[in-house]
Design a protein around this motif. Structure first.
Motif, PDB file in Angstrom:
ATOM      1  N   ASP A  22       0.830  -1.210   0.000  1.00 38.36           N
ATOM      2  CA  ASP A  22       0.000   0.000   0.000  1.00 38.36           C
ATOM      3  C   ASP A  22       0.860   1.255   0.000  1.00 38.36           C
ATOM      4  O   ASP A  22       0.572   2.211  -0.722  1.00 38.36           O
ATOM      5  N   GLU A  23       1.938   1.221   0.807  1.00 42.91           N
ATOM      6  CA  GLU A  23       2.836   2.375   0.838  1.00 42.91           C
ATOM      7  C   GLU A  23       3.505   2.577  -0.520  1.00 42.91           C
ATOM      8  O   GLU A  23       3.566   3.701  -1.034  1.00 42.91           O
ATOM      9  N   ARG A  24       3.974   1.507  -1.092  1.00 37.79           N
ATOM     10  CA  ARG A  24       4.654   1.617  -2.383  1.00 37.79           C
ATOM     11  C   ARG A  24       3.677   1.954  -3.498  1.00 37.79           C
ATOM     12  O   ARG A  24       4.016   2.668  -4.437  1.00 37.79           O
ATOM     13  N   LEU A  25       2.456   1.480  -3.390  1.00 36.37           N
ATOM     14  CA  LEU A  25       1.436   1.823  -4.370  1.00 36.37           C
ATOM     15  C   LEU A  25       1.143   3.322  -4.332  1.00 36.37           C
ATOM     16  O   LEU A  25       0.972   3.952  -5.371  1.00 36.37           O
ATOM     17  N   ALA A  26       1.135   3.886  -3.127  1.00 37.67           N
ATOM     18  CA  ALA A  26       0.928   5.334  -3.006  1.00 37.67           C
ATOM     19  C   ALA A  26       2.054   6.085  -3.708  1.00 37.67           C
ATOM     20  O   ALA A  26       1.818   7.098  -4.390  1.00 37.67           O
ATOM     21  N   LEU A  27       3.285   5.587  -3.582  1.00 36.87           N
ATOM     22  CA  LEU A  27       4.414   6.225  -4.271  1.00 36.87           C
ATOM     23  C   LEU A  27       4.259   6.111  -5.793  1.00 36.87           C
ATOM     24  O   LEU A  27       4.531   7.067  -6.527  1.00 36.87           O
ATOM     25  N   VAL A  28       3.823   4.960  -6.250  1.00 36.04           N
ATOM     26  CA  VAL A  28       3.623   4.760  -7.688  1.00 36.04           C
ATOM     27  C   VAL A  28       2.521   5.689  -8.196  1.00 36.04           C
ATOM     28  O   VAL A  28       2.653   6.306  -9.262  1.00 36.04           O
ATOM     29  N   GLU A  29       1.437   5.799  -7.427  1.00 34.37           N
ATOM     30  CA  GLU A  29       0.358   6.707  -7.823  1.00 34.37           C
ATOM     31  C   GLU A  29       0.849   8.148  -7.875  1.00 34.37           C
ATOM     32  O   GLU A  29       0.486   8.905  -8.788  1.00 34.37           O
ATOM     33  N   GLN A  30       1.682   8.498  -6.910  1.00 39.19           N
ATOM     34  CA  GLN A  30       2.239   9.867  -6.894  1.00 39.19           C
ATOM     35  C   GLN A  30       3.084  10.113  -8.143  1.00 39.19           C
ATOM     36  O   GLN A  30       2.966  11.152  -8.793  1.00 39.19           O
ATOM     37  N   ARG A  31       3.905   9.127  -8.488  1.00 41.40           N
ATOM     38  CA  ARG A  31       4.725   9.271  -9.699  1.00 41.40           C
ATOM     39  C   ARG A  31       3.837   9.323 -10.943  1.00 41.40           C
ATOM     40  O   ARG A  31       4.125  10.041 -11.899  1.00 41.40           O
ATOM     41  N   GLY A  32       2.765   8.531 -10.943  1.00 48.57           N
ATOM     42  CA  GLY A  32       1.846   8.550 -12.072  1.00 48.57           C
ATOM     43  C   GLY A  32       1.190   9.916 -12.241  1.00 48.57           C
ATOM     44  O   GLY A  32       1.077  10.422 -13.367  1.00 48.57           O
ATOM     45  N   ARG A  33       0.770  10.509 -11.122  1.00 54.24           N
ATOM     46  CA  ARG A  33       0.175  11.852 -11.197  1.00 54.24           C
ATOM     47  C   ARG A  33       1.196  12.856 -11.719  1.00 54.24           C
ATOM     48  O   ARG A  33       0.873  13.729 -12.534  1.00 54.24           O
ATOM     49  N   LEU A  34       2.449  12.726 -11.271  1.00 54.92           N
ATOM     50  CA  LEU A  34       3.507  13.616 -11.745  1.00 54.92           C
ATOM     51  C   LEU A  34       3.694  13.442 -13.255  1.00 54.92           C
ATOM     52  O   LEU A  34       3.815  14.429 -13.990  1.00 54.92           O
ATOM     53  N   LEU A  35       3.714  12.211 -13.714  1.00 56.84           N
ATOM     54  CA  LEU A  35       3.878  11.930 -15.133  1.00 56.84           C
ATOM     55  C   LEU A  35       2.735  12.542 -15.951  1.00 56.84           C
ATOM     56  O   LEU A  35       2.965  13.180 -16.974  1.00 56.84           O
ATOM     57  N   VAL A  36       1.507  12.347 -15.479  1.00 59.44           N
ATOM     58  CA  VAL A  36       0.348  12.907 -16.182  1.00 59.44           C
ATOM     59  C   VAL A  36       0.446  14.426 -16.224  1.00 59.44           C
ATOM     60  O   VAL A  36       0.198  15.058 -17.260  1.00 59.44           O
ATOM     61  N   SER A  37       0.828  14.995 -15.098  1.00 53.63           N
ATOM     62  CA  SER A  37       0.962  16.459 -15.035  1.00 53.63           C
ATOM     63  C   SER A  37       2.026  16.941 -16.009  1.00 53.63           C
ATOM     64  O   SER A  37       1.821  17.919 -16.745  1.00 53.63           O
ATOM     65  N   MET A  38       3.152  16.252 -16.045  1.00 57.79           N
ATOM     66  CA  MET A  38       4.234  16.651 -16.935  1.00 57.79           C
ATOM     67  C   MET A  38       3.826  16.488 -18.403  1.00 57.79           C
ATOM     68  O   MET A  38       4.144  17.332 -19.240  1.00 57.79           O
ATOM     69  N   GLN A  39       3.103  15.418 -18.684  1.00 55.80           N
ATOM     70  CA  GLN A  39       2.662  15.221 -20.060  1.00 55.80           C
ATOM     71  C   GLN A  39       1.638  16.283 -20.454  1.00 55.80           C
ATOM     72  O   GLN A  39       1.646  16.783 -21.582  1.00 55.80           O
ATOM     73  N   ALA A  40       0.762  16.621 -19.530  1.00 56.61           N
ATOM     74  CA  ALA A  40      -0.220  17.669 -19.816  1.00 56.61           C
ATOM     75  C   ALA A  40       0.491  18.999 -20.060  1.00 56.61           C
ATOM     76  O   ALA A  40       0.144  19.743 -20.993  1.00 56.61           O
ATOM     77  N   ASP A  41       1.498  19.284 -19.230  1.00 56.95           N
ATOM     78  CA  ASP A  41       2.255  20.523 -19.415  1.00 56.95           C
ATOM     79  C   ASP A  41       2.962  20.517 -20.768  1.00 56.95           C
ATOM     80  O   ASP A  41       3.041  21.539 -21.446  1.00 56.95           O
ATOM     81  N   SER A  42       3.477  19.341 -21.150  1.00 55.08           N
ATOM     82  CA  SER A  42       4.208  19.292 -22.414  1.00 55.08           C
ATOM     83  C   SER A  42       3.274  19.474 -23.610  1.00 55.08           C
ATOM     84  O   SER A  42       3.707  19.912 -24.668  1.00 55.08           O
ATOM     85  N   LEU A  43       2.012  19.144 -23.455  1.00 55.00           N
ATOM     86  CA  LEU A  43       1.068  19.356 -24.544  1.00 55.00           C
ATOM     87  C   LEU A  43       0.734  20.849 -24.713  1.00 55.00           C
ATOM     88  O   LEU A  43       0.421  21.301 -25.805  1.00 55.00           O
ATOM     89  N   ILE A  44       0.812  21.552 -23.613  1.00 57.83           N
ATOM     90  CA  ILE A  44       0.522  22.985 -23.663  1.00 57.83           C
ATOM     91  C   ILE A  44       1.674  23.739 -24.312  1.00 57.83           C
ATOM     92  O   ILE A  44       1.480  24.656 -25.103  1.00 57.83           O
ATOM     93  N   VAL A  45       2.897  23.330 -23.977  1.00 55.05           N
ATOM     94  CA  VAL A  45       4.088  24.006 -24.489  1.00 55.05           C
ATOM     95  C   VAL A  45       4.483  23.335 -25.797  1.00 55.05           C
ATOM     96  O   VAL A  45       4.577  22.113 -25.858  1.00 55.05           O
ATOM     97  N   PRO A  46       4.708  24.059 -26.816  1.00 49.36           N
ATOM     98  CA  PRO A  46       5.153  23.443 -28.069  1.00 49.36           C
ATOM     99  C   PRO A  46       6.466  22.684 -27.868  1.00 49.36           C
ATOM    100  O   PRO A  46       7.276  23.026 -27.032  1.00 49.36           O
TER     101      PRO A  46
END
Length: 150
Positions: A22-46
């Motif tokens: 459960d603890e490690r899953l929370a870390l994976v989810e956190q990294r997943g949210r970071l990845l999604v956020s970074m990908q969303a940001d990259s779509l905004i920026v050319p």
């Protein structure tokens, strides 16, 4: 008893693995949210405006997490260990039962032998009594004839 202990150890081990998972899953989810956020940001920026550190961050987020791999390996090892312990406990119980059955069979054979010997001794005594019964009957009749003073 050994089976009960194996089950307790297995359940305890699984509970510990689940807490850690459960603890490690929370870390994976956190990294997943970071990845999604970074990908969303990259779509905004050319793409031509993305600089090296952003690219490195996106690539790092896409790589396999060693902690997740380690967790998976630990979980597999824990389940394998618990399985081996349960199998060993069941085998031990099987050996104990087999030994008890063997001892019971030996005791049953000994009882049967003793009963057979006792029956043979009673039969011999009955034959001897039967052989001496006519003589004993004559002596009793003679005694009663002498005692009868009527």
């Amino acid at each position: 008893m050994a089976l009960l202990l194996a089950v307790i150890f297995t359940v305890t081990g699984v509970a510990m693995v689940r807490n850690d998972a459960d603890e490690r899953l929370a870390l994976v989810e956190q990294r997943g949210r970071l990845l999604v956020s970074m990908q969303a940001d990259s779509l905004i920026v050319p793409v031509w405006n993305v600089y090296g550190p952003q690219i490195d961050a996106v690539l790092a987020a896409c790589q396999r997490d060693p902690a997740v791999e380690q967790l998976r390996n630990e979980q597999v090892a824990d389940v394998q260990l618990a399985t081996r312990q349960a199998v060993a406990a069941i085998e031990d119980i099987g050996r104990t039962i087999a030994s008890a059955v063997e001892e019971q069979q030996a005791a049953t054979r000994e009882i049967a032998r003793n009963v057979d010997e006792a029956a043979g001794a009673v039969l011999d005594d009955a034959r001897q009594l039967s052989a001496t019964a006519p003589e004993l009957n004559r002596e009793v009749q003679g005694f009663l004839a002498r005692v009868d003073v009527t």
